[in-house]
Design a protein around this motif. Structure first.
Motif, mmCIF file in Angstrom:
data_model
loop_
_atom_site.group_PDB
_atom_site.id
_atom_site.type_symbol
_atom_site.label_atom_id
_atom_site.label_comp_id
_atom_site.label_asym_id
_atom_site.label_seq_id
_atom_site.Cartn_x
_atom_site.Cartn_y
_atom_site.Cartn_z
ATOM 1 N N ILE A 270 -49.006 -68.842 -85.297
ATOM 2 C CA ILE A 270 -49.887 -70.004 -85.196
ATOM 3 C C ILE A 270 -49.028 -71.232 -85.474
ATOM 4 O O ILE A 270 -48.341 -71.294 -86.495
ATOM 5 C CB ILE A 270 -51.047 -69.910 -86.212
ATOM 6 N N GLY A 271 -49.039 -72.166 -84.547
ATOM 7 C CA GLY A 271 -48.283 -73.399 -84.730
ATOM 8 C C GLY A 271 -49.226 -74.476 -85.248
ATOM 9 O O GLY A 271 -50.281 -74.719 -84.667
ATOM 10 N N LEU A 272 -48.821 -75.105 -86.335
ATOM 11 C CA LEU A 272 -49.657 -76.143 -86.933
ATOM 12 C C LEU A 272 -48.901 -77.468 -86.891
ATOM 13 O O LEU A 272 -47.715 -77.521 -87.206
ATOM 14 C CB LEU A 272 -49.943 -75.738 -88.389
ATOM 15 N N LYS A 273 -49.599 -78.512 -86.461
ATOM 16 C CA LYS A 273 -48.978 -79.826 -86.410
ATOM 17 C C LYS A 273 -50.015 -80.860 -86.828
ATOM 18 O O LYS A 273 -51.114 -80.885 -86.265
ATOM 19 C CB LYS A 273 -48.500 -80.099 -84.984
ATOM 20 N N GLU A 274 -49.669 -81.642 -87.802
ATOM 21 C CA GLU A 274 -50.589 -82.661 -88.330
ATOM 22 C C GLU A 274 -51.993 -82.116 -88.540
ATOM 23 O O GLU A 274 -52.994 -82.749 -88.176
ATOM 24 C CB GLU A 274 -50.590 -83.884 -87.410
ATOM 25 N N GLY A 275 -52.068 -80.919 -89.097
ATOM 26 C CA GLY A 275 -53.367 -80.341 -89.463
ATOM 27 C C GLY A 275 -54.141 -79.692 -88.347
ATOM 28 O O GLY A 275 -55.274 -79.264 -88.545
#
Ligand code: ADP
Ligand code: ADP
Length: 239
Positions: free
Chosen positions: A219-224
């Motif tokens: 899972i890629g998370l970016k700025e929430g």
């Protein structure tokens, strides 16, 4: 079978900074999942919402079908025995021995620090020793844990999580303070835990390569926000 269901989860600190935005995903029993993303993306906050080390601001976390956000104190205690946690800085109690640190996990970290060994049965001590053997550090069982190397301390952290017989283990940057050799040892153990014991592992990592090597799914998370969710082989180097 879905063990964990996160639905439209959001988290605000201090009622203003939105650190997680409508995060939704599921994790199955025995799955090895890695959450990747830059520092500040919200990875650590996500894990803390799952075992409610921090309060959830919106949405739902369901563990084994039960709404974590609605749990009362007693249920939370049970939840935290079902969910083990492993930290970047190990979070061991420095002046306790290795085996005492492992046994300490049994009480959800709330026991007092004195006379830890005396309060456990022989069977519990044997179980702790068995786990230390499995992780290859039983020869250090009676040393103070701050005499061990980082990699060895992280193995103590894994034993402390395993003694609770959890269904899920949350690992927050477990190898970020370790050299490549120790990192490999720790990741290999975590992988074994998921494949052989069927325990679901969610591992926060900032190294994409490591995630691709070990995780079933990333899972890629970016700025929430979730910007990627799929099998690790689909994720390319430049994503
Ligand atoms: P990551 O683990 O991906 O580095 P974190 O979940 O630690 O991300 O942090 C996400 C954002 O939330 C960061 O901007 C961080 O400063 C902020 N944050 C984390 N913990 C708190 C807190 N207790 N109070 C306020 N802001 C926080
Ligand atoms: P680490 O990720 O190495 O454990 P951090 O520096 O990210 O350490 O966070 C240390 C603690 O500070 C955590 O409890 C985190 O929730 C909190 N924290 C992080 N960022 C903030 C922030 N902007 N405001 C308040 N607390 C924060």
């Amino acid at each position: 079978m879905s063990l964990l269901k996160v639905e439209e989860l959001s988290k605000l600190y201090d009622g203003e900074t939105r650190v997680l935005k409508n995060v939704s995903f599921e994790a199955n029993a025995g799955e090895f999942l890695s959450v990747i993303g830059p520092s500040g993306a919200g990875k650590s906050t996500l894990l803390r919402c799952i075992n409610r080390m921090v309060e959830i601001s919106g949405g739902k976390v369901k563990f084994d079908g039960i709404d974590v956000g609605a749990m009362k104190k007693k249920e939370l205690r049970k939840l935290r025995t079902n969910i083990g946690m492993i930290f970047q800085h190990y979070n061991l109690v420095p002046r306790l021995t290795v085996i005492e640190n492992v046994l300490h996990g049994r009480f959800g970290y709330k026991s007092t620090l004195q006379g830890v060994l005396g309060r456990f049965t022989e069977e519990e001590k044997e179980r702790a020793f068995f786990l230390l053997q499995k992780l290859g550090i039983s020869e250090h069982a009676y040393k103070r844990c701050d005499q061990l190397s980082g990699g060895q301390q992280q193995r103590v952290g894994i034993c402390r999580a395993l003694i609770q017989e959890p269904k899920l283990i949350l690992c927050d940057e477990p190898i970020a303070s370790l050299d490549p050799n120790s990192s490999k040892v720790i990741m290999d153990y975590l992988k074994t835990i998921s494949t052989e014991l069927g325990i679901t592992c969610i591992v926060n990592l900032h190294q994409v390569e490591v995630a691709k090597e070990y995780a079933d799914r990333i899972i890629g998370l970016k700025e929430g926000e979730i910007v990627f969710d799929g099998p690790s082989k689909v994720l390319y180097r430049d994503q």
